[in-house]
Design a protein around this motif. Structure first.
Motif, PDB file in Angstrom:
ATOM      1  N   GLY A  51       0.810  -1.212   0.000  1.00  0.00           N
ATOM      2  CA  GLY A  51       0.000   0.000   0.000  1.00  0.00           C
ATOM      3  C   GLY A  51       0.842   1.260   0.000  1.00  0.00           C
ATOM      4  O   GLY A  51       0.547   2.222  -0.726  1.00  0.00           O
ATOM      5  N   LEU A  52       1.907   1.264   0.792  1.00  0.00           N
ATOM      6  CA  LEU A  52       2.776   2.435   0.845  1.00  0.00           C
ATOM      7  C   LEU A  52       3.538   2.628  -0.462  1.00  0.00           C
ATOM      8  O   LEU A  52       3.747   3.757  -0.915  1.00  0.00           O
ATOM      9  CB  LEU A  52       3.747   2.300   2.019  1.00  0.00           C
ATOM     10  CG  LEU A  52       3.096   2.386   3.408  1.00  0.00           C
ATOM     11  CD1 LEU A  52       4.104   2.048   4.495  1.00  0.00           C
ATOM     12  CD2 LEU A  52       2.517   3.773   3.648  1.00  0.00           C
ATOM     13  N   MET A  53       3.942   1.513  -1.069  1.00  0.00           N
ATOM     14  CA  MET A  53       4.645   1.613  -2.349  1.00  0.00           C
ATOM     15  C   MET A  53       3.718   2.161  -3.438  1.00  0.00           C
ATOM     16  O   MET A  53       4.098   3.047  -4.208  1.00  0.00           O
ATOM     17  CB  MET A  53       5.184   0.240  -2.755  1.00  0.00           C
ATOM     18  CG  MET A  53       6.320  -0.268  -1.886  1.00  0.00           C
ATOM     19  SD  MET A  53       6.880  -1.928  -2.346  1.00  0.00           S
ATOM     20  CE  MET A  53       7.591  -1.604  -3.952  1.00  0.00           C
ATOM     21  N   ILE A  54       2.495   1.647  -3.482  1.00  0.00           N
ATOM     22  CA  ILE A  54       1.536   2.104  -4.494  1.00  0.00           C
ATOM     23  C   ILE A  54       1.151   3.557  -4.246  1.00  0.00           C
ATOM     24  O   ILE A  54       1.082   4.372  -5.177  1.00  0.00           O
ATOM     25  CB  ILE A  54       0.285   1.208  -4.494  1.00  0.00           C
ATOM     26  CG1 ILE A  54       0.657  -0.213  -4.929  1.00  0.00           C
ATOM     27  CG2 ILE A  54      -0.790   1.773  -5.414  1.00  0.00           C
ATOM     28  CD1 ILE A  54      -0.468  -1.217  -4.782  1.00  0.00           C
ATOM     29  N   GLY A  55       0.895   3.890  -2.983  1.00  0.00           N
ATOM     30  CA  GLY A  55       0.520   5.256  -2.646  1.00  0.00           C
ATOM     31  C   GLY A  55       1.607   6.254  -2.999  1.00  0.00           C
ATOM     32  O   GLY A  55       1.329   7.346  -3.513  1.00  0.00           O
ATOM     33  N   THR A  56       2.858   5.869  -2.740  1.00  0.00           N
ATOM     34  CA  THR A  56       3.982   6.750  -3.075  1.00  0.00           C
ATOM     35  C   THR A  56       4.123   6.905  -4.582  1.00  0.00           C
ATOM     36  O   THR A  56       4.336   8.006  -5.095  1.00  0.00           O
ATOM     37  CB  THR A  56       5.286   6.186  -2.486  1.00  0.00           C
ATOM     38  OG1 THR A  56       5.161   6.092  -1.060  1.00  0.00           O
ATOM     39  CG2 THR A  56       6.464   7.085  -2.822  1.00  0.00           C
ATOM     40  N   ALA A  57       3.985   5.783  -5.304  1.00  0.00           N
ATOM     41  CA  ALA A  57       4.130   5.827  -6.761  1.00  0.00           C
ATOM     42  C   ALA A  57       3.042   6.671  -7.413  1.00  0.00           C
ATOM     43  O   ALA A  57       3.291   7.363  -8.409  1.00  0.00           O
ATOM     44  CB  ALA A  57       4.103   4.409  -7.327  1.00  0.00           C
ATOM     45  N   THR A  62      -1.202  11.365   2.504  1.00  0.00           N
ATOM     46  CA  THR A  62      -0.940  10.459   3.625  1.00  0.00           C
ATOM     47  C   THR A  62      -2.183   9.670   4.020  1.00  0.00           C
ATOM     48  O   THR A  62      -2.121   8.452   4.230  1.00  0.00           O
ATOM     49  CB  THR A  62      -0.431  11.250   4.840  1.00  0.00           C
ATOM     50  OG1 THR A  62       0.772  11.941   4.486  1.00  0.00           O
ATOM     51  CG2 THR A  62      -0.151  10.324   6.013  1.00  0.00           C
ATOM     52  N   GLY A  63      -3.319  10.349   4.115  1.00  0.00           N
ATOM     53  CA  GLY A  63      -4.548   9.676   4.523  1.00  0.00           C
ATOM     54  C   GLY A  63      -4.966   8.579   3.562  1.00  0.00           C
ATOM     55  O   GLY A  63      -5.316   7.471   3.980  1.00  0.00           O
ATOM     56  N   TRP A  64      -4.925   8.877   2.265  1.00  0.00           N
ATOM     57  CA  TRP A  64      -5.301   7.881   1.263  1.00  0.00           C
ATOM     58  C   TRP A  64      -4.300   6.726   1.226  1.00  0.00           C
ATOM     59  O   TRP A  64      -4.680   5.572   1.016  1.00  0.00           O
ATOM     60  CB  TRP A  64      -5.398   8.529  -0.115  1.00  0.00           C
ATOM     61  CG  TRP A  64      -6.616   9.366  -0.295  1.00  0.00           C
ATOM     62  CD1 TRP A  64      -6.678  10.722  -0.364  1.00  0.00           C
ATOM     63  CD2 TRP A  64      -7.965   8.898  -0.405  1.00  0.00           C
ATOM     64  NE1 TRP A  64      -7.976  11.145  -0.520  1.00  0.00           N
ATOM     65  CE2 TRP A  64      -8.791  10.043  -0.550  1.00  0.00           C
ATOM     66  CE3 TRP A  64      -8.555   7.638  -0.397  1.00  0.00           C
ATOM     67  CZ2 TRP A  64     -10.176   9.945  -0.682  1.00  0.00           C
ATOM     68  CZ3 TRP A  64      -9.940   7.540  -0.525  1.00  0.00           C
ATOM     69  CH2 TRP A  64     -10.729   8.683  -0.668  1.00  0.00           C
ATOM     70  N   THR A  65      -3.032   7.041   1.430  1.00  0.00           N
ATOM     71  CA  THR A  65      -2.012   5.989   1.430  1.00  0.00           C
ATOM     72  C   THR A  65      -2.216   5.038   2.602  1.00  0.00           C
ATOM     73  O   THR A  65      -2.111   3.808   2.454  1.00  0.00           O
ATOM     74  CB  THR A  65      -0.604   6.604   1.498  1.00  0.00           C
ATOM     75  OG1 THR A  65      -0.401   7.443   0.353  1.00  0.00           O
ATOM     76  CG2 THR A  65       0.466   5.528   1.520  1.00  0.00           C
ATOM     77  N   ILE A  66      -2.524   5.588   3.773  1.00  0.00           N
ATOM     78  CA  ILE A  66      -2.773   4.748   4.948  1.00  0.00           C
ATOM     79  C   ILE A  66      -4.012   3.883   4.729  1.00  0.00           C
ATOM     80  O   ILE A  66      -4.022   2.683   5.040  1.00  0.00           O
ATOM     81  CB  ILE A  66      -2.939   5.615   6.209  1.00  0.00           C
ATOM     82  CG1 ILE A  66      -1.605   6.268   6.581  1.00  0.00           C
ATOM     83  CG2 ILE A  66      -3.457   4.777   7.376  1.00  0.00           C
ATOM     84  CD1 ILE A  66      -1.694   7.200   7.763  1.00  0.00           C
ATOM     85  N   ALA A  67      -5.065   4.489   4.176  1.00  0.00           N
ATOM     86  CA  ALA A  67      -6.293   3.733   3.913  1.00  0.00           C
ATOM     87  C   ALA A  67      -6.028   2.585   2.940  1.00  0.00           C
ATOM     88  O   ALA A  67      -6.526   1.463   3.125  1.00  0.00           O
ATOM     89  CB  ALA A  67      -7.363   4.662   3.353  1.00  0.00           C
TER      90      ALA A  67
END
Length: 232
Positions: A51-57, A62-67
């Protein structure tokens, strides 16, 4: 005067009551709780990192990445628990029902603690995947989450719940036939080793990247040459 058949029925009922009162169908042990917690930990780690890798890419906030990370952690955890049940012969619906009842509380505990620790570590939520702070914070968060989820799994097992619901299917000796033969049988130790190796590699790569950055330089000419051509 009581009837013989009635006495026999009462004796059997008392025997059954004593069996359920003094024993459980799935005895809770520390080793089972340890295995169950490690199993959930691998799913959470896979989902969190993905999730963190996809969110960063994708450049998500931050909120959407955590979700996204939490959602993928639940998905990965449920998937890893469902595959052995499908391999043992359960239908998809039945297997999902068992897994939802067995793993939800454990995964939820891990996710709550994991994300809380990540939020409390200075700079962890803003650190990129090539920042050693991220991997150190993630390791700490998963470790604390494991310690928090272990007593939860132990308490569930003592009540015949949690991974006790899946234990009998994991220990089944029935032959695996048909399409079920192609479902991978991944042991918890293998998954833990793979996650540990991946996180170590991520930390080493990020450490190398941070140490390999060239120092900041100013726009100056060769030694002895003034910064401005007309300077004195």
């Amino acid at each position: 005067m009581s009837q013989p058949g009635h006495d026999t029925h009462q004796h059997e009922a008392a025997h059954d009551h004593g069996h359920h009162a003094h024993g459980t169908p799935h005895p809770a042990t520390r080793s089972m709780a340890l295995s169950a917690t490690l199993h959930c930990l691998t799913g959470c780690a896979i989902g969190e990192i993905a999730g963190l890798m996809i969110g960063t890419a994708l450049g998500l906030g931050t909120g959407w990445t955590i979700a996204l990370a939490v959602g993928l952690a639940f998905l990965a955890g449920y998937t890893l628990s469902t595959l052995p049940l499908l391999r043992a012969g359960l239908g998809v619906g039945t297997a999902l029902g068992v897994v939802l009842a067995a793993d939800t509380l454990s995964i939820a505990t891990m996710e709550l603690v994991d994300n809380t620790v990540m939020a409390l570590v200075p700079g962890a939520m803003d650190a990129g995947l090539v920042n050693p702070v991220f991997w150190l914070a993630m390791t700490l968060a998963l470790g604390v989450a494991f310690l928090a989820a272990y007593p939860v799994n132990l308490a569930l097992l003592r009540r015949g719940k949690g991974h006790a619901l899946t234990h009998e299917h994991h220990t089944s000796t029935a032959a695996v036939t048909g399409a079920r033969r192609f479902i991978p049988a991944l042991s918890t130790s293998t998954l833990v080793a793979a996650i540990a190796a991946f996180m170590l590699a991520g930390f080493l790569v990020s450490l190398y990247d941070s140490l390999g950055e060239p120092p900041a330089t100013h726009a100056a000419g060769p030694v002895g040459t003034p910064l401005h051509p007309g300077g004195r």
